[in-house]
Motif scaffolding. Sequence first.
Motif, PDB file in Angstrom:
ATOM      1  N   ASN A  80       0.794  -1.227   0.000  1.00 53.87           N
ATOM      2  CA  ASN A  80       0.000   0.000   0.000  1.00 53.87           C
ATOM      3  C   ASN A  80       0.830   1.283   0.000  1.00 53.87           C
ATOM      4  O   ASN A  80       0.499   2.222  -0.718  1.00 53.87           O
ATOM      5  CB  ASN A  80      -0.972  -0.003   1.183  1.00 53.87           C
ATOM      6  CG  ASN A  80      -2.385  -0.382   0.759  1.00 53.87           C
ATOM      7  OD1 ASN A  80      -2.755  -0.269  -0.397  1.00 53.87           O
ATOM      8  ND2 ASN A  80      -3.186  -0.834   1.718  1.00 53.87           N
ATOM      9  N   PRO A  81       1.928   1.372   0.774  1.00 54.14           N
ATOM     10  CA  PRO A  81       2.706   2.618   0.741  1.00 54.14           C
ATOM     11  C   PRO A  81       3.259   2.926  -0.653  1.00 54.14           C
ATOM     12  O   PRO A  81       3.295   4.081  -1.066  1.00 54.14           O
ATOM     13  CB  PRO A  81       3.829   2.351   1.753  1.00 54.14           C
ATOM     14  CG  PRO A  81       3.263   1.344   2.698  1.00 54.14           C
ATOM     15  CD  PRO A  81       2.403   0.465   1.855  1.00 54.14           C
ATOM     16  N   GLU A  82       3.678   1.898  -1.388  1.00 54.82           N
ATOM     17  CA  GLU A  82       4.187   2.124  -2.736  1.00 54.82           C
ATOM     18  C   GLU A  82       3.056   2.524  -3.678  1.00 54.82           C
ATOM     19  O   GLU A  82       3.229   3.390  -4.544  1.00 54.82           O
ATOM     20  CB  GLU A  82       4.889   0.869  -3.259  1.00 54.82           C
ATOM     21  CG  GLU A  82       5.524   1.080  -4.631  1.00 54.82           C
ATOM     22  CD  GLU A  82       6.234  -0.152  -5.156  1.00 54.82           C
ATOM     23  OE1 GLU A  82       6.770  -0.090  -6.270  1.00 54.82           O
ATOM     24  OE2 GLU A  82       6.255  -1.185  -4.454  1.00 54.82           O
ATOM     25  N   LEU A  83       1.886   1.897  -3.502  1.00 55.39           N
ATOM     26  CA  LEU A  83       0.728   2.255  -4.318  1.00 55.39           C
ATOM     27  C   LEU A  83       0.375   3.722  -4.092  1.00 55.39           C
ATOM     28  O   LEU A  83       0.077   4.460  -5.036  1.00 55.39           O
ATOM     29  CB  LEU A  83      -0.445   1.352  -3.961  1.00 55.39           C
ATOM     30  CG  LEU A  83      -1.633   1.331  -4.933  1.00 55.39           C
ATOM     31  CD1 LEU A  83      -1.218   0.786  -6.285  1.00 55.39           C
ATOM     32  CD2 LEU A  83      -2.770   0.495  -4.351  1.00 55.39           C
ATOM     33  N   LYS A  84       0.419   4.153  -2.822  1.00 55.09           N
ATOM     34  CA  LYS A  84       0.138   5.544  -2.486  1.00 55.09           C
ATOM     35  C   LYS A  84       1.131   6.474  -3.168  1.00 55.09           C
ATOM     36  O   LYS A  84       0.761   7.526  -3.721  1.00 55.09           O
ATOM     37  CB  LYS A  84       0.210   5.719  -0.966  1.00 55.09           C
ATOM     38  CG  LYS A  84       0.108   7.150  -0.472  1.00 55.09           C
ATOM     39  CD  LYS A  84      -1.286   7.675  -0.574  1.00 55.09           C
ATOM     40  CE  LYS A  84      -1.415   9.030   0.105  1.00 55.09           C
ATOM     41  NZ  LYS A  84      -2.770   9.609   0.005  1.00 55.09           N
ATOM     42  N   GLU A  85       2.396   6.101  -3.147  1.00 56.68           N
ATOM     43  CA  GLU A  85       3.443   6.939  -3.738  1.00 56.68           C
ATOM     44  C   GLU A  85       3.279   7.044  -5.254  1.00 56.68           C
ATOM     45  O   GLU A  85       3.496   8.102  -5.842  1.00 56.68           O
ATOM     46  CB  GLU A  85       4.821   6.369  -3.394  1.00 56.68           C
ATOM     47  CG  GLU A  85       5.981   7.171  -3.946  1.00 56.68           C
ATOM     48  CD  GLU A  85       7.324   6.579  -3.573  1.00 56.68           C
ATOM     49  OE1 GLU A  85       8.339   7.023  -4.134  1.00 56.68           O
ATOM     50  OE2 GLU A  85       7.353   5.665  -2.725  1.00 56.68           O
ATOM     51  N   LEU A  86       2.892   5.927  -5.902  1.00 58.61           N
ATOM     52  CA  LEU A  86       2.842   5.890  -7.360  1.00 58.61           C
ATOM     53  C   LEU A  86       1.561   6.482  -7.935  1.00 58.61           C
ATOM     54  O   LEU A  86       1.608   7.177  -8.955  1.00 58.61           O
ATOM     55  CB  LEU A  86       3.005   4.440  -7.852  1.00 58.61           C
ATOM     56  CG  LEU A  86       4.365   3.795  -7.602  1.00 58.61           C
ATOM     57  CD1 LEU A  86       4.342   2.330  -8.014  1.00 58.61           C
ATOM     58  CD2 LEU A  86       5.446   4.536  -8.382  1.00 58.61           C
ATOM     59  N   VAL A  87       0.421   6.188  -7.310  1.00 57.69           N
ATOM     60  CA  VAL A  87      -0.847   6.607  -7.912  1.00 57.69           C
ATOM     61  C   VAL A  87      -1.693   7.480  -6.991  1.00 57.69           C
ATOM     62  O   VAL A  87      -2.782   7.900  -7.368  1.00 57.69           O
ATOM     63  CB  VAL A  87      -1.674   5.381  -8.370  1.00 57.69           C
ATOM     64  CG1 VAL A  87      -0.938   4.625  -9.448  1.00 57.69           C
ATOM     65  CG2 VAL A  87      -1.996   4.450  -7.206  1.00 57.69           C
ATOM     66  N   GLY A  88      -1.220   7.735  -5.774  1.00 61.46           N
ATOM     67  CA  GLY A  88      -1.893   8.692  -4.926  1.00 61.46           C
ATOM     68  C   GLY A  88      -2.952   8.141  -4.002  1.00 61.46           C
ATOM     69  O   GLY A  88      -3.643   8.911  -3.333  1.00 61.46           O
ATOM     70  N   PHE A  89      -3.133   6.831  -3.933  1.00 62.44           N
ATOM     71  CA  PHE A  89      -4.123   6.267  -3.014  1.00 62.44           C
ATOM     72  C   PHE A  89      -3.708   4.867  -2.601  1.00 62.44           C
ATOM     73  O   PHE A  89      -2.842   4.251  -3.228  1.00 62.44           O
ATOM     74  CB  PHE A  89      -5.515   6.233  -3.648  1.00 62.44           C
ATOM     75  CG  PHE A  89      -5.622   5.336  -4.859  1.00 62.44           C
ATOM     76  CD1 PHE A  89      -5.842   3.971  -4.723  1.00 62.44           C
ATOM     77  CD2 PHE A  89      -5.502   5.859  -6.134  1.00 62.44           C
ATOM     78  CE1 PHE A  89      -5.934   3.141  -5.831  1.00 62.44           C
ATOM     79  CE2 PHE A  89      -5.594   5.032  -7.253  1.00 62.44           C
ATOM     80  CZ  PHE A  89      -5.807   3.669  -7.102  1.00 62.44           C
ATOM     81  N   THR A  90      -4.309   4.375  -1.535  1.00 69.59           N
ATOM     82  CA  THR A  90      -4.093   3.005  -1.096  1.00 69.59           C
ATOM     83  C   THR A  90      -5.362   2.200  -1.353  1.00 69.59           C
ATOM     84  O   THR A  90      -6.445   2.760  -1.553  1.00 69.59           O
ATOM     85  CB  THR A  90      -3.750   2.950   0.401  1.00 69.59           C
ATOM     86  OG1 THR A  90      -4.820   3.548   1.144  1.00 69.59           O
ATOM     87  CG2 THR A  90      -2.440   3.676   0.680  1.00 69.59           C
ATOM     88  N   LEU A  91      -5.217   0.895  -1.354  1.00 65.00           N
ATOM     89  CA  LEU A  91      -6.364   0.005  -1.562  1.00 65.00           C
ATOM     90  C   LEU A  91      -6.736  -0.590  -0.214  1.00 65.00           C
ATOM     91  O   LEU A  91      -6.014  -1.445   0.329  1.00 65.00           O
ATOM     92  CB  LEU A  91      -5.994  -1.089  -2.562  1.00 65.00           C
ATOM     93  CG  LEU A  91      -7.130  -1.984  -3.069  1.00 65.00           C
ATOM     94  CD1 LEU A  91      -8.246  -1.167  -3.682  1.00 65.00           C
ATOM     95  CD2 LEU A  91      -6.585  -2.993  -4.078  1.00 65.00           C
ATOM     96  N   THR A  92      -7.841  -0.113   0.350  1.00 67.37           N
ATOM     97  CA  THR A  92      -8.238  -0.523   1.696  1.00 67.37           C
ATOM     98  C   THR A  92      -9.755  -0.702   1.748  1.00 67.37           C
ATOM     99  O   THR A  92     -10.469  -0.451   0.770  1.00 67.37           O
ATOM    100  CB  THR A  92      -7.833   0.539   2.738  1.00 67.37           C
ATOM    101  OG1 THR A  92      -8.439   1.791   2.381  1.00 67.37           O
ATOM    102  CG2 THR A  92      -6.321   0.714   2.803  1.00 67.37           C
ATOM    103  N   GLY A  93     -10.235  -1.122   2.902  1.00 69.85           N
ATOM    104  CA  GLY A  93     -11.663  -1.181   3.174  1.00 69.85           C
ATOM    105  C   GLY A  93     -12.438  -2.067   2.211  1.00 69.85           C
ATOM    106  O   GLY A  93     -11.946  -3.085   1.716  1.00 69.85           O
ATOM    107  N   LYS A  94     -13.681  -1.648   1.937  1.00 66.79           N
ATOM    108  CA  LYS A  94     -14.582  -2.439   1.109  1.00 66.79           C
ATOM    109  C   LYS A  94     -14.041  -2.596  -0.310  1.00 66.79           C
ATOM    110  O   LYS A  94     -14.216  -3.644  -0.928  1.00 66.79           O
ATOM    111  CB  LYS A  94     -15.967  -1.783   1.076  1.00 66.79           C
ATOM    112  CG  LYS A  94     -16.999  -2.587   0.299  1.00 66.79           C
ATOM    113  CD  LYS A  94     -18.399  -2.035   0.501  1.00 66.79           C
ATOM    114  CE  LYS A  94     -18.565  -0.700  -0.171  1.00 66.79           C
ATOM    115  NZ  LYS A  94     -19.977  -0.234  -0.124  1.00 66.79           N
ATOM    116  N   GLU A  95     -13.360  -1.561  -0.806  1.00 67.53           N
ATOM    117  CA  GLU A  95     -12.826  -1.640  -2.168  1.00 67.53           C
ATOM    118  C   GLU A  95     -11.792  -2.757  -2.283  1.00 67.53           C
ATOM    119  O   GLU A  95     -11.716  -3.456  -3.292  1.00 67.53           O
ATOM    120  CB  GLU A  95     -12.229  -0.290  -2.573  1.00 67.53           C
ATOM    121  CG  GLU A  95     -13.306   0.764  -2.797  1.00 67.53           C
ATOM    122  CD  GLU A  95     -12.753   2.163  -2.764  1.00 67.53           C
ATOM    123  OE1 GLU A  95     -11.796   2.425  -1.992  1.00 67.53           O
ATOM    124  OE2 GLU A  95     -13.276   3.018  -3.508  1.00 67.53           O
TER     125      GLU A  95
END
Length: 210
Positions: free
Chosen positions: A25-40
């Motif tokens: 998730n931290p790398e996803l946040k850095e690359l595309v601006g969000f993390t993948l969490t919760g219901k999604e």
Amino acid sequence: MTDRLGHKQTAAMFALMVLGREVPNPELKELVGFTLTGKERTQLKDAGYITSEQVGRPFVHQLTDRGWAWCEKELGAKTPPPPRPQSTLCSVLYLVLGGFDGFLRGRKLHLADVFGTPVPPAPTEDLETRIRVAYRELVKEPRGWVGLVDLRPKLGAPAAEVDAVLKELSRAGQIHLVPEDNRKALTAADHEAAIRIGGEDNHFVAFEGS
């Protein structure tokens, strides 16, 4: 869950597709601006599109085979982009992706062929071969001596790697390494290019049978 995903889930799927590996998730946040969490996150995992496990503190995600198949289907979809919010850029992106899908289909390729396991680089000459070629270019007579100060610049390889190959060739009896007899003639470059074996700096190399 339907095959059409929301914008964030679609973006996450395409991001994982392009990266083609496990992504925390931290790398996803850095690359595309969000993390993948919760219901999604859980919806994608429950649908079998991704693996998503907690490694340490962050979640780590990766496309499954079913996820790759979804991306291929979405690339070639004749339906519009995911539901609003949507932008002109999003619509154009889907137009580009559709063209990319046509390119892949025309060549009977899959997304994993492009974004999956990296293709190994084409083989190049190994370092030993480059050393032999450089030596032959520099030597004046059969089994003649060539200064390491002249040889090294032609190799384009780190000194430690060159030393390792030269030492192996020396142990195998394929080369001879000797020091400069007149130490006063040595320059700073000669000292830097020398290879140290058995506590002695060697400055010249000669190949057997060259």
